[in-house]
Scaffold this motif. Sequence first.
Motif, PDB file in Angstrom:
ATOM      1  N   HIS A 170      22.144   4.968 -65.358  1.00  0.00           N
ATOM      2  CA  HIS A 170      21.438   6.858 -65.191  1.00  0.00           C
ATOM      3  C   HIS A 170      20.625   6.601 -64.631  1.00  0.00           C
ATOM      4  N   SER A 172      18.184   9.225 -66.006  1.00  0.00           N
ATOM      5  CA  SER A 172      16.919   9.365 -65.974  1.00  0.00           C
ATOM      6  C   SER A 172      15.621   8.657 -66.548  1.00  0.00           C
ATOM      7  N   ARG A 196      27.449   1.652 -63.660  1.00  0.00           N
ATOM      8  CA  ARG A 196      28.238   1.012 -65.023  1.00  0.00           C
ATOM      9  C   ARG A 196      28.643  -0.279 -64.711  1.00  0.00           C
ATOM     10  N   GLN A 210      24.620  11.191 -60.627  1.00  0.00           N
ATOM     11  CA  GLN A 210      23.942  11.845 -61.099  1.00  0.00           C
ATOM     12  C   GLN A 210      23.099  12.837 -60.226  1.00  0.00           C
ATOM     13  N   GLU A 212      19.454  14.226 -61.957  1.00  0.00           N
ATOM     14  CA  GLU A 212      18.805  14.768 -63.342  1.00  0.00           C
ATOM     15  C   GLU A 212      17.939  15.781 -63.289  1.00  0.00           C
TER      16      GLU A 212
HETATM   17  N1  DAH Z   1      22.106  10.053 -69.091  1.00  0.00           N
HETATM   18  C1  DAH Z   1      23.212  10.199 -69.608  1.00  0.00           C
HETATM   19  C2  DAH Z   1      23.357   9.909 -69.351  1.00  0.00           C
HETATM   20  O1  DAH Z   1      24.199   9.415 -68.715  1.00  0.00           O
HETATM   21  C3  DAH Z   1      22.540  12.095 -69.571  1.00  0.00           C
HETATM   22  C4  DAH Z   1      21.894  12.973 -69.319  1.00  0.00           C
HETATM   23  C5  DAH Z   1      21.636  13.629 -70.913  1.00  0.00           C
HETATM   24  C6  DAH Z   1      20.445  12.758 -68.967  1.00  0.00           C
HETATM   25  C7  DAH Z   1      21.156  14.367 -71.514  1.00  0.00           C
HETATM   26  C8  DAH Z   1      19.594  13.853 -69.454  1.00  0.00           C
HETATM   27  C9  DAH Z   1      19.435  14.194 -71.109  1.00  0.00           C
HETATM   28  O2  DAH Z   1      18.748  13.887 -68.933  1.00  0.00           O
HETATM   29  O3  DAH Z   1      18.749  14.948 -71.746  1.00  0.00           O
HETATM   30  O4  DAH Z   1      25.283  10.406 -69.714  1.00  0.00           O
END
Ligand code: DAH
Length: 345
Positions: A170, A172, A196, A210, A212
């Motif tokens: 992700h 993040s 993934r 994604q 972020e």
């Molecule tokens: N990283 C999560 C995913 O890949 C998505 C996500 C959810 C990012 C909540 C965030 C968050 O910053 O606060 O599913």
Amino acid sequence: MREQIEQIRQEAVAALSQAADLSALDAIRVGVLGKKGSLTAALRGMKDVSPEERPLIGQLVNEAKDAVEQAVELNKARIVRRQREREAATERVDVSLPGRKIARGSLHPLTETLDEISAIFEKMGFVWEDGPEVETDWHNFGALNFPPDHPARDEQDTLFLENGLLLRTHTSPVQVRVMQRHRPPVRMIAPGWTYRKDAIDATHYPMFSQVEGLLVDKNVTLGDLRGVLKFFVREFYGPQTEIRLRPSFFPFTEPSAELDISCFACRGTGSRDGKVCPVCKGTGWKELLGAGMVDPAVFQAVGYDPEEVTGFAFGMGIERIAMFRYAVDDIRLFFDGDLRFLRQF
Ligand code: DAH
């Protein structure tokens, strides 16, 4: 003989002055001066002329020839000039005529979607941050408060590289890297590729992207998160779009939520043309992204004081958003490179 030559000459000059175009002109010239032309024939008759008269007749023939040739040139100029005048009077360059199309490429629908998303967040002062796609376990999981036995850390879900690194699952981890680099406040988005170990089907692809988002400051609240997401959703999907936050769970946020938006296909009614809306399956809502308030454990991992700052984060899948946007029902279309698909954007 003399009269005959004189007559040929006069008739030729007269006819040439009447010629309407170049081919008529040439036909007359050939008819007089050509191998079988009238003047050529007259010249052949010279053998019947008495020797005394011959020089005079010869001179007449030559004069007639010169006169005809001159008349040809003169009339050629006249015809060409007239033709040019006619063209100038009747032919127009149509400057409004559309040009020939130059074949050029266009932006990929995912790029276009990302550009739009980031433009909206940039309006709110978010800056674009990048992070590596090859990550450490700590940035991707540990610092984000994933417990050691979390299922996402499983070989089944994550693409591990042999040197202990992994392909980020992700975006993040970019939160972690940015907070390590910068003191608060932070207001960033981080778009990028993620990986993934998913089997490919209509909604899964092992490589996807994604965006972020992270905002950290003093006194940031869940209300701020809601306001920012609402602004984004209404800019992107239109001002009539409703939102709702549904409780959820992520290791790195507390509380965590899933953001739903009112279904753009049925305007939240759940039905379309008297049937169950196929886009939201009749619920009236579509799940858009994950979000939440940054967990204090994440702040501790990057050296921020959770007593001093608070923040929110969110993450969304660009393919998913683009699929909604363009009513694309198979994620694979984005990666097949089929021009028949891509040309539609
Ligand atoms: N990283 C999560 C995913 O890949 C998505 C996500 C959810 C990012 C909540 C965030 C968050 O910053 O606060 O599913």
